[in-house]
Design a protein around this motif. Structure first.
Motif, PDB file in Angstrom:
ATOM      1  N   PRO A 250     -11.062   0.286   1.033  1.00 21.54           N
ATOM      2  CA  PRO A 250     -11.883   0.096   2.230  1.00 21.54           C
ATOM      3  C   PRO A 250     -13.384   0.099   1.916  1.00 21.54           C
ATOM      4  N   LEU A 251     -13.790   0.884   0.910  1.00 13.86           N
ATOM      5  CA  LEU A 251     -15.222   0.924   0.569  1.00 13.86           C
ATOM      6  C   LEU A 251     -15.640  -0.378  -0.104  1.00 13.86           C
ATOM      7  N   LEU A 252     -14.812  -0.884  -1.006  1.00 14.37           N
ATOM      8  CA  LEU A 252     -15.114  -2.178  -1.638  1.00 14.37           C
ATOM      9  C   LEU A 252     -15.248  -3.256  -0.564  1.00 14.37           C
ATOM     10  N   ALA A 253     -14.357  -3.188   0.426  1.00 16.23           N
ATOM     11  CA  ALA A 253     -14.345  -4.212   1.477  1.00 16.23           C
ATOM     12  C   ALA A 253     -15.567  -4.112   2.386  1.00 16.23           C
ATOM     13  N   GLN A 254     -16.181  -2.923   2.452  1.00 16.36           N
ATOM     14  CA  GLN A 254     -17.320  -2.725   3.360  1.00 16.36           C
ATOM     15  C   GLN A 254     -18.675  -2.915   2.669  1.00 16.36           C
ATOM     16  N   LEU A 255     -18.641  -3.424   1.445  1.00 14.18           N
ATOM     17  CA  LEU A 255     -19.870  -3.683   0.692  1.00 14.18           C
ATOM     18  C   LEU A 255     -20.278  -5.148   0.907  1.00 14.18           C
ATOM     19  N   LYS A 256     -21.556  -5.384   1.196  1.00 13.90           N
ATOM     20  CA  LYS A 256     -22.049  -6.769   1.346  1.00 13.90           C
ATOM     21  C   LYS A 256     -21.958  -7.519   0.023  1.00 13.90           C
ATOM     22  N   ILE A 257     -21.926  -8.819   0.070  1.00 17.59           N
ATOM     23  CA  ILE A 257     -22.042  -9.606  -1.163  1.00 17.59           C
ATOM     24  C   ILE A 257     -23.435  -9.364  -1.733  1.00 17.59           C
ATOM     25  N   GLY A 258     -23.499  -9.080  -3.022  1.00 14.12           N
ATOM     26  CA  GLY A 258     -24.769  -8.694  -3.643  1.00 14.12           C
ATOM     27  C   GLY A 258     -25.025  -7.192  -3.535  1.00 14.12           C
ATOM     28  N   GLY A 259     -24.150  -6.498  -2.799  1.00 17.07           N
ATOM     29  CA  GLY A 259     -24.308  -5.057  -2.599  1.00 17.07           C
ATOM     30  C   GLY A 259     -23.857  -4.250  -3.812  1.00 17.07           C
ATOM     31  N   ILE A 260     -24.318  -3.018  -3.867  1.00 15.65           N
ATOM     32  CA  ILE A 260     -24.033  -2.150  -5.013  1.00 15.65           C
ATOM     33  C   ILE A 260     -23.394  -0.851  -4.525  1.00 15.65           C
ATOM     34  N   MET A 261     -22.379  -0.395  -5.266  1.00 13.22           N
ATOM     35  CA  MET A 261     -21.759   0.908  -4.989  1.00 13.22           C
ATOM     36  C   MET A 261     -21.779   1.723  -6.279  1.00 13.22           C
ATOM     37  N   VAL A 262     -22.149   3.001  -6.161  1.00  6.51           N
ATOM     38  CA  VAL A 262     -22.131   3.908  -7.312  1.00  6.51           C
ATOM     39  C   VAL A 262     -21.186   5.049  -6.982  1.00  6.51           C
ATOM     40  N   LEU A 263     -20.252   5.344  -7.893  1.00  7.87           N
ATOM     41  CA  LEU A 263     -19.261   6.387  -7.603  1.00  7.87           C
ATOM     42  C   LEU A 263     -18.612   6.930  -8.868  1.00  7.87           C
ATOM     43  N   PRO A 264     -18.144   8.193  -8.810  1.00  6.17           N
ATOM     44  CA  PRO A 264     -17.366   8.726  -9.930  1.00  6.17           C
ATOM     45  C   PRO A 264     -15.895   8.369  -9.741  1.00  6.17           C
ATOM     46  N   VAL A 265     -15.231   7.979 -10.817  1.00 10.17           N
ATOM     47  CA  VAL A 265     -13.790   7.722 -10.735  1.00 10.17           C
ATOM     48  C   VAL A 265     -13.060   8.492 -11.833  1.00 10.17           C
ATOM     49  N   GLY A 266     -11.830   8.862 -11.534  1.00  4.60           N
ATOM     50  CA  GLY A 266     -11.019   9.597 -12.500  1.00  4.60           C
ATOM     51  C   GLY A 266     -10.408  10.813 -11.840  1.00  4.60           C
ATOM     52  N   GLN A 267      -9.503  11.465 -12.578  1.00  6.00           N
ATOM     53  CA  GLN A 267      -8.826  12.618 -11.995  1.00  6.00           C
ATOM     54  C   GLN A 267      -9.778  13.791 -11.869  1.00  6.00           C
ATOM     55  N   SER A 268      -9.529  14.600 -10.838  1.00  4.67           N
ATOM     56  CA  SER A 268     -10.522  15.617 -10.488  1.00  4.67           C
ATOM     57  C   SER A 268     -10.603  16.744 -11.505  1.00  4.67           C
ATOM     58  N   ASP A 269      -9.505  17.023 -12.225  1.00  2.82           N
ATOM     59  CA  ASP A 269      -9.552  18.171 -13.131  1.00  2.82           C
ATOM     60  C   ASP A 269      -9.973  17.773 -14.546  1.00  2.82           C
ATOM     61  N   THR A 270     -10.391  16.540 -14.719  1.00  2.00           N
ATOM     62  CA  THR A 270     -10.860  16.119 -16.042  1.00  2.00           C
ATOM     63  C   THR A 270     -12.268  15.540 -15.904  1.00  2.00           C
ATOM     64  N   VAL A 271     -12.809  15.098 -17.015  1.00  2.00           N
ATOM     65  CA  VAL A 271     -14.111  14.443 -16.948  1.00  2.00           C
ATOM     66  C   VAL A 271     -13.918  13.055 -16.339  1.00  2.00           C
ATOM     67  N   GLN A 272     -14.786  12.720 -15.422  1.00  5.42           N
ATOM     68  CA  GLN A 272     -14.690  11.425 -14.748  1.00  5.42           C
ATOM     69  C   GLN A 272     -15.778  10.487 -15.271  1.00  5.42           C
ATOM     70  N   ARG A 273     -15.686   9.225 -14.868  1.00  6.77           N
ATOM     71  CA  ARG A 273     -16.710   8.263 -15.264  1.00  6.77           C
ATOM     72  C   ARG A 273     -17.510   7.846 -14.048  1.00  6.77           C
ATOM     73  N   LEU A 274     -18.822   7.852 -14.192  1.00  7.43           N
ATOM     74  CA  LEU A 274     -19.679   7.327 -13.131  1.00  7.43           C
ATOM     75  C   LEU A 274     -19.761   5.819 -13.333  1.00  7.43           C
ATOM     76  N   ILE A 275     -19.450   5.060 -12.279  1.00 10.52           N
ATOM     77  CA  ILE A 275     -19.507   3.610 -12.428  1.00 10.52           C
ATOM     78  C   ILE A 275     -20.395   2.981 -11.347  1.00 10.52           C
ATOM     79  N   ARG A 276     -20.848   1.761 -11.661  1.00  9.60           N
ATOM     80  CA  ARG A 276     -21.658   0.984 -10.730  1.00  9.60           C
ATOM     81  C   ARG A 276     -20.894  -0.307 -10.495  1.00  9.60           C
ATOM     82  N   VAL A 277     -20.625  -0.589  -9.223  1.00 12.92           N
ATOM     83  CA  VAL A 277     -19.868  -1.779  -8.853  1.00 12.92           C
ATOM     84  C   VAL A 277     -20.795  -2.700  -8.074  1.00 12.92           C
ATOM     85  N   GLU A 278     -20.843  -3.977  -8.471  1.00  8.06           N
ATOM     86  CA  GLU A 278     -21.635  -4.936  -7.697  1.00  8.06           C
ATOM     87  C   GLU A 278     -20.691  -5.962  -7.100  1.00  8.06           C
TER      88      GLU A 278
END
Ligand code: SAH
Length: 218
Positions: free
Chosen positions: A164-192
């Motif tokens: 739903p968040l990907l779908a609510q991003l404008k074209i050309g829009g940017i999303m920054v978020l951590p992904v991965g399981q909560s009890d381990t180290v996650q990766r911060l990613i930038r999605v355009e």
């Protein structure tokens, strides 16, 4: 305030900004925004005197206020422009939203804990910040009524970017978020969001509290 107290405060602020720069927060607009927002207002109780150190700290409802350098790195990766509408998932203390409010036209911020939304709303009013709209809700669904957004920031970790968040991003829009399981180290990613599809960039390892579906009881 006494002269001495003022000097202490100025020195604390200088050290705070220096620590941000040394961790890679170099964008001038981001640094200005973080200079304008006093993190000390967003940390209560036992840990209040550590608000200017570069560490995450406990807040109400068993959650955490992020480390300032991570707030800075996420903010600069988001590349917010003055006319942007931003969605934040994970209000927590309200600190990240307050920093973003200095850079964007409007910030919607959603948390599943009503108490955190209530308390940060009161704080935004006290600080006379007019352009944040705090909302109690399940942020994993985004905010369909206000979509699409120029920028989305998620400050709790999901296994994958929520659809739903990907779908609510404008074209050309940017999303920054951590992904991965909560009890381990996650990766911060930038999605355009591109005309077709999405571009993903991995920024750095991070550790966030988990994105939990549904409302909390408090
Ligand atoms: N940005 C905050 C820190 C957030 S901590 C700050 O600056 O202080 C992560 C927050 O995400 C917590 O407050 C938690 O309640 C919230 N959260 C977790 N899952 C959520 C969901 N599905 N919807 C909305 N908020 C969520």
């Amino acid at each position: 305030m006494s002269g001495e107290a003022q000097e202490d405060q100025a020195e604390r602020k200088m050290r705070f900004l220096f620590a941000l720069r040394s961790k890679g927060v170099t964008d001038a607009r981001t640094l200005n925004a973080m200079e304008a927002i006093d993190r000390g207002r967003f940390v209560r109780g036992l840990f209040a005197n550590r608000a200017y150190e570069d560490m995450p700290l406990p807040i109400a409802c068993g959650q955490t206020i992020s480390q300032p350098s991570i707030v800075g790195l996420m903010t600069q990766a988001l590349q917010v422009r003055a006319r942007d509408t931003v969605l934040e998932i994970g209000t927590g203390s309200g600190y990240q939203a307050a920093v973003l409010s200095q850079l964007a036209r409007r910030v919607y911020t959603v948390d599943r804990h009503r108490r955190l939304v209530r308390e940060s709303e009161a704080l935004f009013a006290e600080l006379s910040i007019p352009n944040i709209v705090p909302i109690a809700g399940d942020g994993s669904r985004g905010l369909p009524d206000q979509a699409p957004f120029d920028r989305i920031i998620v400050t709790a970790a999901a296994e994958d970017p929520p659809g739903p968040l990907l779908a609510q991003l404008k074209i050309g829009g940017i999303m920054v978020l951590p992904v991965g399981q909560s009890d381990t180290v996650q990766r911060l990613i930038r999605v355009e969001r591109l005309e077709q599809g999405f571009d993903y960039e991995e920024l750095r390892p991070v550790r966030f509290v988990p994105l939990v579906e549904g409302m909390a009881s408090d």
